[in-house]
Design a protein around this motif. Structure first.
Motif: not given
Length: 307
Positions: A260-261, A264
């Motif tokens: 997930g993030d 990023r």
């Protein structure tokens, strides 16, 4: 290329996909890098030994070759320690972006190992790699320590790749892998024993960690290595090299989907990573053309001699 089929190409992509998943597993496993690599190499050596017994591949080798294999195993252990250490210090995306430079490090070190001159385009590609690193360093300053450790891991990978490149010409690849896994696990065992790290807590892992370690050692290490040796019999080294460069791409995509993030990154990071990846691929293309040209010249000279 020999008897390559669609099945061979798909199998190779599966192997590279599995290698890309290795970094994600490193992030999912809760134990430290030293313990992780010990389990990985120990379990993998057992699995590869079983394969050697089933296939009745002899382990006998010369003392000199054995010493080189054992030394390479220590290098591999250090490579994986820094690899998983970088993941813990930074993240999967950063580590895989840096690891993609390993192939370029190998081409830079080749002149030292094989005593040849540095080629002009290698200097240009070196500048492009430095530019890609600058973009990543400039925007991801919070991961500076992890980036440096990952670069060290890539350099170690280049060294043992060159060593294995010489070993595999005279010795069975699976046998080489067994001695290297055994040596790596053994060297870490000595370190853990000297630092009194072996205790009841060392073997008390979470259930998820046991599952992930099993996949890492048996699928991502033992199976992937043996399968890669098999599939390379039907595919050209050039095809294998280009496909292997997809490992960081697969890994970064998997990391983003699974973790997930936390995976990023900034736009400049991706620009830098893409620049490095393109440079590595171009370097491989140039190397392949050069080898083909040299082979044509060699064949032409042999034809003239035979006449």
């Amino acid at each position: 290329m020999q008897n390559a089929s669609l099945k061979d190409y798909l199998h190779l992509h599966l192997i590279v996909f599995i290698w890309g998943f290795t970094a994600v597993l490193g992030a999912l496993i809760s134990i430290g890098a030293i313990e992780l690599v010990w389990y990985r190499m120990g379990l993998a050596s057992v699995a590869i030994f079983a394969y050697l017994r089933i296939k009745k591949i002899p382990l006998k080798t010369t003392p000199k070759a054995l010493a080189v294999m054992l030394g390479a195993g220590v290098l591999i252990a250090l490579h994986w320690l820094t690899f998983f250490g970088a993941i813990k210090m930074a993240n999967v995306s950063i580590t895989l972006a840096m690891m993609s430079i390993g192939a370029f490090f190998t081409s830079i070190l080749e002149p030292l190992f094989y005593r040849r001159k540095v080629i002009g385009y290698e200097i240009i590609f070196g500048i492009l790699v430095i530019l890609g690193l600058y973009l990543i360093f400039n925007v991801e300053t919070r991961y500076t320590a992890g980036i440096l450790v990952a670069l060290l891991s890539a350099l170690l990978a280049a060294f043992f790749t060159l060593i294995n490149g010489k070993l595999v010409k005279k010795h069975n690849a699976v046998k080489i892998s067994f001695f290297e896994m055994l040596s790596g696990a053994g060297s870490i065992t000595v370190f853990l024993a000297l630092t009194s790290r072996f205790d009841s807590g060392f073997f008390s892992l979470q259930a998820s960690d046991w599952w992930y370690l099993g996949i890492l050692a048996l699928v991502c290490t033992a199976y992937a290595f043996i399968a890669s040796v098999t599939v390379m019999r039907n595919l050209s080294p050039y095809t294998v090299m280009l496909t292997t460069n997809l490992e960081p791409v697969y890994g970064i995509i998997l990391a983003f989907l699974i973790l997930g993030d936390s995976e990023r990154m900034s736009t400049d990071f991706y620009f830098g990573a893409i620049l490095i990846l393109i440079t590595v691929i171009l370097n491989g293309i140039f190397k392949n053309r050069q080898r083909r040209k040299q082979q044509r010249l060699l064949n032409a000279n042999e034809s003239q001699v035979s006449v």
